[in-house]
Design a protein around this motif. Structure first.
Motif, PDB file in Angstrom:
ATOM      1  N   ASP A  12       0.905  -1.056   0.145  1.00 20.24           N
ATOM      2  CA  ASP A  12       0.112  -0.126  -0.074  1.00 20.24           C
ATOM      3  C   ASP A  12       0.970   1.303  -0.123  1.00 20.24           C
ATOM      4  O   ASP A  12       1.708   1.310   0.714  1.00 20.24           O
ATOM      5  CB  ASP A  12      -0.935   0.115   1.169  1.00 20.24           C
ATOM      6  CG  ASP A  12      -2.250   1.036   1.018  1.00 20.24           C
ATOM      7  OD1 ASP A  12      -1.961   2.128   0.811  1.00 20.24           O
ATOM      8  OD2 ASP A  12      -3.207   0.509   1.349  1.00 20.24           O
ATOM      9  N   ASP A  13       0.689   2.023  -0.951  1.00 15.67           N
ATOM     10  CA  ASP A  13       1.538   3.443  -1.025  1.00 15.67           C
ATOM     11  C   ASP A  13       1.374   4.325   0.279  1.00 15.67           C
ATOM     12  O   ASP A  13       2.337   5.234   0.514  1.00 15.67           O
ATOM     13  CB  ASP A  13       1.249   4.237  -2.243  1.00 15.67           C
ATOM     14  CG  ASP A  13      -0.214   4.647  -2.313  1.00 15.67           C
ATOM     15  OD1 ASP A  13      -1.308   3.795  -2.021  1.00 15.67           O
ATOM     16  OD2 ASP A  13      -0.510   5.653  -2.562  1.00 15.67           O
ATOM     17  N   THR A  37       5.292  -0.056  -2.509  1.00 25.12           N
ATOM     18  CA  THR A  37       5.286   0.079  -3.990  1.00 25.12           C
ATOM     19  C   THR A  37       5.217  -1.400  -4.307  1.00 25.12           C
ATOM     20  O   THR A  37       5.921  -2.350  -3.838  1.00 25.12           O
ATOM     21  CB  THR A  37       6.319   0.893  -4.841  1.00 25.12           C
ATOM     22  OG1 THR A  37       7.518  -0.133  -4.825  1.00 25.12           O
ATOM     23  CG2 THR A  37       6.477   2.255  -4.408  1.00 25.12           C
ATOM     24  N   ASP A  59      -3.113  -2.872  -2.341  1.00 26.63           N
ATOM     25  CA  ASP A  59      -3.862  -1.466  -2.789  1.00 26.63           C
ATOM     26  C   ASP A  59      -4.161  -1.605  -4.298  1.00 26.63           C
ATOM     27  O   ASP A  59      -3.315  -1.975  -4.861  1.00 26.63           O
ATOM     28  CB  ASP A  59      -3.253  -0.373  -2.110  1.00 26.63           C
ATOM     29  CG  ASP A  59      -4.200   0.891  -2.324  1.00 26.63           C
ATOM     30  OD1 ASP A  59      -5.180   0.753  -2.650  1.00 26.63           O
ATOM     31  OD2 ASP A  59      -3.618   1.936  -2.069  1.00 26.63           O
ATOM     32  N   ILE A  60      -5.314  -1.086  -4.741  1.00 22.31           N
ATOM     33  CA  ILE A  60      -5.669  -0.897  -6.327  1.00 22.31           C
ATOM     34  C   ILE A  60      -5.046   0.497  -6.750  1.00 22.31           C
ATOM     35  O   ILE A  60      -4.315   0.356  -7.633  1.00 22.31           O
ATOM     36  CB  ILE A  60      -7.020  -0.647  -6.454  1.00 22.31           C
ATOM     37  CG1 ILE A  60      -7.980  -1.885  -6.145  1.00 22.31           C
ATOM     38  CG2 ILE A  60      -7.165  -0.358  -7.929  1.00 22.31           C
ATOM     39  CD1 ILE A  60      -7.767  -2.996  -7.346  1.00 22.31           C
ATOM     40  N   SER A  61      -5.317   1.536  -6.118  1.00 20.02           N
ATOM     41  CA  SER A  61      -4.458   2.678  -6.512  1.00 20.02           C
ATOM     42  C   SER A  61      -3.239   2.872  -5.766  1.00 20.02           C
ATOM     43  O   SER A  61      -3.273   3.553  -4.744  1.00 20.02           O
ATOM     44  CB  SER A  61      -5.423   3.865  -6.265  1.00 20.02           C
ATOM     45  OG  SER A  61      -6.843   3.501  -6.815  1.00 20.02           O
ATOM     46  N   MET A  62      -2.273   2.991  -6.864  1.00 25.43           N
ATOM     47  CA  MET A  62      -0.720   3.259  -6.201  1.00 25.43           C
ATOM     48  C   MET A  62      -0.167   3.837  -7.315  1.00 25.43           C
ATOM     49  O   MET A  62      -0.344   3.690  -8.507  1.00 25.43           O
ATOM     50  CB  MET A  62      -0.161   1.974  -5.856  1.00 25.43           C
ATOM     51  CG  MET A  62      -0.580   1.214  -4.531  1.00 25.43           C
ATOM     52  SD  MET A  62       0.266  -0.051  -4.229  1.00 25.43           S
ATOM     53  CE  MET A  62      -0.118  -1.425  -5.415  1.00 25.43           C
ATOM     54  N   ASP A  66      -0.194   0.164 -10.610  1.00 26.23           N
ATOM     55  CA  ASP A  66      -1.361  -0.023  -9.846  1.00 26.23           C
ATOM     56  C   ASP A  66      -1.463  -1.621  -9.271  1.00 26.23           C
ATOM     57  O   ASP A  66      -0.785  -2.323  -9.723  1.00 26.23           O
ATOM     58  CB  ASP A  66      -2.699   0.431 -10.383  1.00 26.23           C
ATOM     59  CG  ASP A  66      -2.929  -0.510 -11.749  1.00 26.23           C
ATOM     60  OD1 ASP A  66      -2.669  -1.622 -11.925  1.00 26.23           O
ATOM     61  OD2 ASP A  66      -3.953   0.298 -12.339  1.00 26.23           O
ATOM     62  N   GLU A  69      -1.862  -4.160 -12.197  1.00 24.58           N
ATOM     63  CA  GLU A  69      -0.456  -4.509 -12.954  1.00 24.58           C
ATOM     64  C   GLU A  69       0.237  -5.359 -11.850  1.00 24.58           C
ATOM     65  O   GLU A  69       1.000  -6.195 -12.555  1.00 24.58           O
ATOM     66  CB  GLU A  69      -0.057  -3.240 -13.330  1.00 24.58           C
ATOM     67  CG  GLU A  69       1.368  -3.654 -13.995  1.00 24.58           C
ATOM     68  CD  GLU A  69       1.467  -4.319 -15.200  1.00 24.58           C
ATOM     69  OE1 GLU A  69       2.328  -4.716 -15.771  1.00 24.58           O
ATOM     70  OE2 GLU A  69       0.227  -4.355 -15.654  1.00 24.58           O
ATOM     71  N   THR A  85      -9.316  -1.360  -1.219  1.00 27.92           N
ATOM     72  CA  THR A  85      -9.103   0.072  -1.875  1.00 27.92           C
ATOM     73  C   THR A  85     -10.268   0.889  -1.443  1.00 27.92           C
ATOM     74  O   THR A  85     -11.130   0.534  -0.742  1.00 27.92           O
ATOM     75  CB  THR A  85      -9.579  -0.187  -3.698  1.00 27.92           C
ATOM     76  OG1 THR A  85      -9.733   1.017  -4.218  1.00 27.92           O
ATOM     77  CG2 THR A  85     -10.979  -1.114  -3.611  1.00 27.92           C
ATOM     78  N   THR A  92     -13.557  -2.425 -11.851  1.00 26.41           N
ATOM     79  CA  THR A  92     -12.247  -2.766 -11.408  1.00 26.41           C
ATOM     80  C   THR A  92     -12.262  -3.875 -10.566  1.00 26.41           C
ATOM     81  O   THR A  92     -11.531  -4.880 -10.649  1.00 26.41           O
ATOM     82  CB  THR A  92     -11.520  -1.552 -10.477  1.00 26.41           C
ATOM     83  OG1 THR A  92     -11.471  -0.536 -11.417  1.00 26.41           O
ATOM     84  CG2 THR A  92     -10.313  -2.036 -10.225  1.00 26.41           C
TER      85      THR A  92
END
Length: 123
Positions: A12-13, A37, A59-62, A66, A69, A85, A92
């Motif tokens: 998680d970022d 990351t 986490d989805i959004s990083m 992401d 990926e 998320t 998604t």
């Protein structure tokens, strides 16, 4: 060196979120590492081929890469994937689950549910 035996990884970022999830899992006697990351996790796995988490919580959004990926790049190299998320977009979620994720939890999530999902991967 890394953890011995079966273990989970949190990516998680937001370092405070990663630490909080790690504390939750450790309170349930689950061995866990954290990364901020997906690139760092993948680099660790590349540098240390024996580093094979049984469960990766993403986490989805990083930034950089992401969670979807990271999941794609982990295929065949790590165990189960669980997504967390703050942005629950149906497309998604569908893509993550269709790609093999065993869970998709929206922040804030139920801690007991996450623990049970992770425990199931460590058996």
């Amino acid at each position: 060196m890394g953890p011995i035996g079966r273990f989970a990884v949190v990516v998680d970022d937001d370092a405070s979120v990663a630490r909080a999830i790690a504390r939750l899992l450790r309170s349930a006697n689950i061995t866990v590492d954290t990364f901020t990351t997906g690139t760092a996790l993948l680099a660790r796995m590349e540098a240390q081929p024996s580093y094979l988490p049984a469960c990766v919580i993403l986490d989805i959004s990083m930034p950089e890469m992401d969670g979807l990926e990271v999941q794609r790049r982990l295929a065949g190299r790590a165990g189960a994937v669980i997504f967390i998320t703050a942005h629950d977009l149906p497309e998604t979620r569908d893509k993550a689950l269709a790609s093999g994720a065993i869970g998709y939890l929206r922040k804030p999530f139920n801690g007991r549910q996450l623990i049970e999902l992770v425990r199931g991967t460590l058996m």
